[in-house]
Motif scaffolding. Structure first.
Motif, PDB file in Angstrom:
ATOM      1  N   TYR A 205      48.056  -3.465  74.322  1.00  0.00           N
ATOM      2  CA  TYR A 205      47.534  -2.924  73.069  1.00  0.00           C
ATOM      3  C   TYR A 205      46.606  -3.887  72.350  1.00  0.00           C
ATOM      4  CZ  TYR A 205      50.679   1.065  73.426  1.00  0.00           C
ATOM      5  OH  TYR A 205      51.302   2.216  73.844  1.00  0.00           O
ATOM      6  N   GLU A 331      53.239   2.635  84.247  1.00  0.00           N
ATOM      7  CA  GLU A 331      52.497   2.587  82.993  1.00  0.00           C
ATOM      8  C   GLU A 331      51.031   2.264  83.240  1.00  0.00           C
ATOM      9  OE1 GLU A 331      52.317   0.336  78.652  1.00  0.00           O
ATOM     10  OE2 GLU A 331      54.119   0.094  79.898  1.00  0.00           O
ATOM     11  N   ARG A 335      47.758   4.584  82.300  1.00  0.00           N
ATOM     12  CA  ARG A 335      46.617   4.101  81.525  1.00  0.00           C
ATOM     13  C   ARG A 335      45.303   4.189  82.296  1.00  0.00           C
ATOM     14  NH1 ARG A 335      48.039   1.504  76.914  1.00  0.00           N
ATOM     15  NH2 ARG A 335      50.277   1.084  76.638  1.00  0.00           N
ATOM     16  N   GLU A 409      51.911   9.827  75.215  1.00  0.00           N
ATOM     17  CA  GLU A 409      53.031   9.184  74.531  1.00  0.00           C
ATOM     18  C   GLU A 409      54.367   9.631  75.088  1.00  0.00           C
ATOM     19  OE1 GLU A 409      53.553   6.691  72.289  1.00  0.00           O
ATOM     20  OE2 GLU A 409      51.449   6.259  72.666  1.00  0.00           O
ATOM     21  N   ARG A 436      56.868  -3.670  71.632  1.00  0.00           N
ATOM     22  CA  ARG A 436      55.485  -3.389  72.069  1.00  0.00           C
ATOM     23  C   ARG A 436      55.164  -1.905  72.020  1.00  0.00           C
ATOM     24  NH1 ARG A 436      52.763  -1.937  76.859  1.00  0.00           N
ATOM     25  NH2 ARG A 436      54.722  -1.759  78.014  1.00  0.00           N
ATOM     26  N   THR A 437      56.087  -1.061  72.472  1.00  0.00           N
ATOM     27  CA  THR A 437      55.796   0.366  72.645  1.00  0.00           C
ATOM     28  C   THR A 437      56.468   1.276  71.628  1.00  0.00           C
ATOM     29  OG1 THR A 437      57.683   0.722  74.123  1.00  0.00           O
ATOM     30  CG2 THR A 437      55.616  -0.008  75.139  1.00  0.00           C
ATOM     31  N   TRP A 496      50.920  -9.721  70.224  1.00  0.00           N
ATOM     32  CA  TRP A 496      50.808  -8.574  71.127  1.00  0.00           C
ATOM     33  C   TRP A 496      51.460  -7.313  70.571  1.00  0.00           C
ATOM     34  CZ3 TRP A 496      55.758  -7.336  71.663  1.00  0.00           C
ATOM     35  CH2 TRP A 496      56.732  -8.322  71.891  1.00  0.00           C
ATOM     36  N   ASP A 497      52.151  -7.432  69.460  1.00  0.00           N
ATOM     37  CA  ASP A 497      52.841  -6.305  68.829  1.00  0.00           C
ATOM     38  C   ASP A 497      51.825  -5.546  67.986  1.00  0.00           C
ATOM     39  OD1 ASP A 497      54.629  -4.566  67.652  1.00  0.00           O
ATOM     40  OD2 ASP A 497      55.880  -6.090  66.735  1.00  0.00           O
ATOM     41  N   LYS A 499      50.520  -2.101  68.598  1.00  0.00           N
ATOM     42  CA  LYS A 499      50.342  -0.666  68.819  1.00  0.00           C
ATOM     43  C   LYS A 499      49.973   0.016  67.495  1.00  0.00           C
ATOM     44  CE  LYS A 499      52.566   3.405  70.833  1.00  0.00           C
ATOM     45  NZ  LYS A 499      53.781   3.926  71.503  1.00  0.00           N
TER      46      LYS A 499
END
Length: 500
Positions: A205, A331, A335, A409, A436-437, A496-497, A499
């Motif tokens: 993300y 995943e 993508r 999603e 993350r997700t 990286w967090d 989203k």
């Protein structure tokens, strides 16, 4: 003259690689500590709870991590295991290694990345690139810089080990120091590639271009990925290593950790045969596995009869299950990345199937095609105010069967939910992927003692930097807080967090 006849000389130690090999056991044992009370503080009373896998029936005398009161003496071990052990051992190996022994340095790099990504994924910025250059005030790197170095270090390790394997077929010089793969560098190359794929997905993300590049590089490498039960990376009791599984002690001897309510809701809802493999039947509610909700009032209510973790003393610690590689590829394919001759659905179903095999189970007929089962409502038999009713937004209402016509999603939620089930009991990795997700959807903490610093939804994002580090390296920590981009508390998101 001036030589102790009772001790091994440096020349003698170099002959069987003991001069640097002796640092590797400590590196491997500190990724997941084999010592129960260390493991408990390293991840069990933080990530294992925050991931939804577990919760403690022990109130520990008052506010604590399980209800978002950040106890400093609970939050230092993850940092110390990385910096005082893994980084120190790596530093000794790279300084002592002879030019002809660079394959050992390559192995140290792989272990370093595996151990330290777990540290940065808990705290964010850490001392990394400048480690070993000063005794005090070691500079911190941003998490982006740390991840950039991770990928470079994996490049070096894979290139060096690949060349060594080609030049020395069948050689296993690392065997006396290897707890996972018997010194087989081919297996370690698979591990390194799968680790690259894991880290690539972590930044999907925040840096999708590099994430795609690194993921496709991992899949394309001819050394391959972890893909069978035989590829599972376990901390085996070999080469003199003997330990009791720390979770077994924490859950049985201490009585300090039990099943989490979210795990009960998801696994019971799917009627998943892995549930009784992971957890013991409850003594409070006969015949079922029963979990405790995070942040519950365990001062007023005794949850001691709820399900314990189903481990035995000889259960080896898992470093990485091979099934993870298929969920990562699923995943990636979702993508639109090139994940090597498969579809998101085929990788997803392969990951589930392999996960059952890793637990010694046969996947039930109809599991992969189940279009109706979802997480069940949660009922707290001691305190009904903790119940999560049908229709709650905190129920992870996603079915199992792949649906190619569903939204991105929903299919991502399917992948991550099954990945979460498969990775048990690695709460650190599960917590990282949940942050993350956003999947699986977890229950919010019942009691939030953070004083408004940590939101109950979406939940805790990191651990604060240890107080000891602030006292001994104040300049470095101050730099780390600047790189963090927010206050040093559990509510600030990592790099990286990201989203939307």
């Amino acid at each position: 003259m001036n030589t102790d006849p009772s001790k091994v000389t440096a020349t003698q130690a170099a002959g069987d690689f003991q001069y640097i090999g002796g640092f590797f056991p400590d590196m491997q044992e500190n990724i997941f500590s084999t010592i129960d009370y260390v493991y408990q503080l390293q991840q069990n009373l933080n990530a294992d709870v925050y991931s939804g896998y577990m919760m403690s029936a022990d109130p520990f005398g008052g506010p604590n991590n399980t209800n978002y009161f950040m106890k400093d003496n609970w939050n230092t071990q993850t940092f110390d295991s990385g910096n005082n052990s893994i980084m120190n051992d790596w530093n000794q190996i790279r300084k002592k290694a002879r030019p002809q022994d660079q394959h050992f340095v390559a192995m140290a790099l792989i272990l370093k990345v595996e151990g330290m990504h777990r540290v940065t994924d808990v705290y964010g910025p850490i001392p990394y690139s400048k480690y070993g250059t000063a005794n005090f005030n070691i500079p911190y790197d941003s998490q982006q810089a740390v991840y950039t170095q991770f990928f470079k270090e994996l490049d070096t390790a894979v290139n060096v080990l690949t060349a060594y394997v080609h030049a020395n077929p069948g050689a296993t010089p690392f065997k006396p120091f290897d707890f996972e793969y018997g010194g087989d560098y081919k297996q370690w190359l698979k591990f390194a590639n799968t680790l690259r794929l894991r880290l690539a997905m972590r930044i999907a993300y925040v840096d999708p271009t590099n994430a795609k590049l690194q993921a496709e590089k991992a899949v394309a490498d001819p050394n391959g990925l972890l893909s069978t039960v035989a590829d599972d990376a376990l901390l085996n009791m070999v080469n003199g290593l003997a330990y009791q599984n720390p979770l077994w002690n924490i859950t049985n001897a201490y009585g300090d950790i039990s099943m989490g309510a979210a795990a009960e809701s998801i696994l019971s809802g799917y009627n998943d045969p892995r549930e009784p493999v992971y957890y013991l039947p409850s003594k409070a509610v006969a015949g079922v596995e029963k979990g405790i909700r995070i942040g519950c009032d365990n001062n007023s209510f005794s949850y001691a009869g709820y399900s314990l973790i189903n481990d035995v003393a000889t259960t080896p610690i898992n470093i990485m299950f091979a099934s993870e590689s298929f969920f990562l590829r699923a995943e990636g394919a979702l993508r639109g990345w090139n994940m090597g001759g498969g579809t998101a659905q085929s990788f997803y179903e392969a990951g589930i199937t392999l996960s059952f095999q890793e637990r010694g189970l046969t996947i039930p007929a109809g599991y992969l095609t189940n279009t109706t089962a979802t997480a069940t409502p949660y009922f707290d038999t001691l305190n009904p105010t903790n119940n999560i009713a049908a229709g709650s937004p905190y129920l992870n209402n996603i079915t199992i069967a792949w649906n190619s016509g569903d939204t991105f999603e929903h299919n991502l939620q399917r992948i991550i939910t099954q990945k979460w089930i498969a990775m048990f009991p690695d709460g650190e990795e599960a917590w990282a992927e949940q942050r993350r997700t956003g999947y699986p959807i977890l229950f919010p903490t019942v009691v939030n003692n953070s004083g408004g610093l940590i939101p109950s939804v979406p939940g805790i994002r990191r651990l604060p930097f240890p107080q000891d580090e602030k006292q001994t390296n104040p300049v470095g920590v101050a730099q780390g807080v600047t790189e963090l981009g927010g206050p040093d508390n559990g509510g600030t998101k990592l790099w990286w967090d990201a989203k939307p």
